[in-house]
Design an enzyme around this catalytic site. Structure first.
Site, short mmCIF file in Angstrom:
data_model
loop_
_atom_site.label_atom_id
_atom_site.label_comp_id
_atom_site.label_asym_id
_atom_site.label_seq_id
_atom_site.Cartn_x
_atom_site.Cartn_y
_atom_site.Cartn_z
N HIS A 93 42.46 1.75 -41.14
CA HIS A 93 43.01 0.41 -41.31
C HIS A 93 43.99 0.01 -40.21
O HIS A 93 44.77 -0.92 -40.40
CB HIS A 93 43.64 0.25 -42.69
CG HIS A 93 42.64 -0.14 -43.73
ND1 HIS A 93 42.42 -1.43 -44.13
CD2 HIS A 93 41.73 0.61 -44.39
CE1 HIS A 93 41.45 -1.46 -45.02
NE2 HIS A 93 41.02 -0.24 -45.19
N ASP A 159 51.00 -2.71 -50.52
CA ASP A 159 50.23 -3.60 -51.40
C ASP A 159 48.81 -3.09 -51.58
O ASP A 159 48.24 -3.16 -52.67
CB ASP A 159 50.20 -5.02 -50.82
CG ASP A 159 51.54 -5.72 -50.97
OD1 ASP A 159 52.29 -5.39 -51.89
OD2 ASP A 159 51.83 -6.61 -50.15
N GLU A 274 58.38 -9.93 -54.23
CA GLU A 274 57.70 -10.35 -53.01
C GLU A 274 57.65 -11.87 -52.98
O GLU A 274 58.14 -12.55 -53.88
CB GLU A 274 56.28 -9.77 -52.92
CG GLU A 274 56.22 -8.31 -52.52
CD GLU A 274 54.84 -7.89 -52.01
OE1 GLU A 274 54.00 -8.79 -51.72
OE2 GLU A 274 54.59 -6.68 -51.89
#
Length: 525
Positions: A93, A159, A274
């Site tokens: 990623h 997340d 958040e």
């Protein structure tokens, strides 16, 4: 066979030209290295590309290690050559090729010790928190699922949980719990690390501490994390998940900062804070539809004042509780914590979900992105830390200016506390203020020509950085990507760069590790 090399990557037109200009035969691994591999007709895409989809590098081989000794042997084999480099690849990623090694060795960390999972109880006599020892190649999702079987869970997350433990610890690892517990780099007690000299060392705050803190947030420059002992906490059962809409950034920021400064735990504060920016419009990807949790929750436009600007703000909160807690008690705690906040009345949304469902919430977004094709498109993401003193100007010039029409994905912004971060790690933060903000611009666009050309999106990122520079904003890139030593030197600052250089000389003197970061060039013997 010490470490199985899954493939030797064939050349393709789309990949970089090898050092011989492509005129000679593809280089092979010398027998003297003591590593043997199998040459296949095709190579898994993981060896060549990453999630960002903007970089491509052809390695000499993809290594599948079974244990730490295999990783160490691979590094020592590279060190015995004149120019080989080694990159550790987790779940792929990275955005700009950080886990690639052109004509080097790429280690597939997902192969490493997949069954490793050892819970260490906390408590007396030293009062330590419980912890778990896992492989550096384990996904956080896997760690969570197995910990929940013991009624435990990590304290800090990202997340998206389909990232490897070693990958996030090499950067920081940030989500809505970080205001309380700090990033994931503040929630690891011990690591096993393979250095650039091929040594396998156990490190912690008290043992090999310079390697420990250097590796945390060190972008893979000082060692490959093969094992980590992660701090745990008792796991709750349920989460009250809340979203509140704001029209003015100043009110949004004031309320968010107030909430992260409340006393920890015991119903004294939320467990997750958040926020995100969304477009004042009906765009299903960028606008109002992104706020309600379910379709039957209405976003009532009549609640918005006529003075609302091109973008709006959403504060996202979560409160943990147990299934045995009475609903009226949970309602009472939420009501007290929301009291005095300045969100738009009538534009508050909430839902109750299981703890694991909440933590794996991005998996649902992943399924949607895969179905729409945006998961496989390019992802020119931009992540920054911006100080409290500069975040208002950033909102005015970037969110309400450059990005006022959205980016085709989430625009996260929320505050963090510097005191929850350990300054001994290699992570770089803005220069001032106890409170600073993370900004994450997470684009999900269709590949061109269905979506905008990736070059235009990259140019927009550069425009944002240029605006920050021209306006003198106090910021640092998170998950940084630079092309020159001068840029890296500015990123770290004079003192930080001197420390970074010193650690590199100690733990990877030939600059074998993580060449895709483009910080150092491989040195000969």
């Amino acid at each position: 066979m010490i470490a199985y090399l899954e493939c030797l990557v064939p050349e393709t037109d789309a990949e970089p030209t090898p050092p011989d200009g492509g005129k000679g035969d593809r280089p092979a691994l010398p027998d003297s290295l003591g590593i043997h591999g199998t040459s296949l007709d095709s190579c898994p895409a993981i060896a060549v590309r990453d999630f960002g989809g903007m970089a491509s590098a052809r390695p000499l081989a993809l290594v599948c290690p079974y244990g730490s000794d295999d990783v160490a042997h691979t590094v020592r084999a590279a060190a015995s050559s004149a120019h080989l480099t080694v990159a550790a690849r987790g779940n792929g990623h990275s955005i700009n090729g950080q886990a690639m090694a052109h004509m080097g060795l790429v280690i597939d960390m997902r192969c490493l010790d997949p069954g490793l999972f050892k819970v260490i109880p906390g408590g007396p006599p030293d009062g330590d928190l419980p912890s778990v020892v896992v492989s550096g190649g384990a996904l956080w999702e896997e760690v969570l699922v197995r910990c929940l079987e013991h009624g435990l869970a990590p304290q800090s997350y990202t997340d998206y949980l389909r990232l490897t433990v070693g990958g996030t610890l090499s950067n920081a690892g940030v989500s809505g719990q970080a205001f309380r517990h700090g990033p994931q780099t503040s929630n690891v007690a011990e690591m096993e690390v393979v250095t650039g000299t091929g040594e396998v060392l156990v490190c912690s705050e008290k043992e090999n501490s310079e390697l420990f803190f250097g590796t945390l947030g060190g972008l893979g420059q000082f060692g490959i994390i093969t094992k980590a002992r992660i701090l745990l906490q008792p796991a709750p059962d349920m989460v009250r998940w809340i979203r509140l809409v704001y029209t003015r950034f100043a009110q949004f920021a004031r309320d968010a900062e107030r909430l992260i400064d409340l006393p920890d735990g015991g119903g004294g504060s939320f467990d997750y804070v958040e926020g995100f920016v969304f477009v004042h419009g009906d765009d299903p990807v960028n606008g109002w539809p992104t706020v309600p949790f379910v379709p039957d929750q209405e976003f009532d436009l009549t609640r918005l004042p006529h003075t609302a600007g091109p973008v709006l703000y959403c504060l996202e909160l979560a409160l943990h509780y147990r299934t045995g807690d009475r609903p009226c008690v949970v309602d009472s705690v939420v009501k007290r914590l929301l009291g005095g906040l300045s969100y738009v009345e009538g534009l508050e949304f909430h839902t109750d979900v299981g703890y694991s469902e909440f933590l794996m919430r991005v998996s649902h977004a992943e399924q949607q992105a895969r179905a729409s094709g945006t998961w496989d498109g390019p992802h020119p993401w931009l992540n920054l830390f911006v100080s409290k003193k500069s975040i208002g100007d950033f909102d005015r010039t970037v969110f309400n200016g450059i990005l006022r029409k959205g980016i085709g994905g989430p625009m996260l912004v929320y505050p963090l506390l510097r005191s929850r971060w350990d300054g001994r790690t290699s992570v770089v933060l803005p220069d001032s203020d106890e409170i600073f903000y993370i900004v994450a611009l997470l684009r999900f666009n269709q590949p061109y020509p269905l979506g905008p050309p990736v070059e235009a999106l990259i140019a927009q990122n550069h425009e944002i950085i240029d605006v920050c520079e021209k306006n003198g904003l106090d910021y640092k890139l998170y998950l940084p990507h630079y092309e020159s030593e001068d840029e890296w030197r500015r990123h770290f600052g004079s003192r930080g760069w001197a420390r970074f250089i010193d650690r590199k000389r100690r733990f990877d003197p030939m600059a074998i590790l993580a060449p895709g970061q483009k910080i150092f060039s491989r040195r000969p013997w």
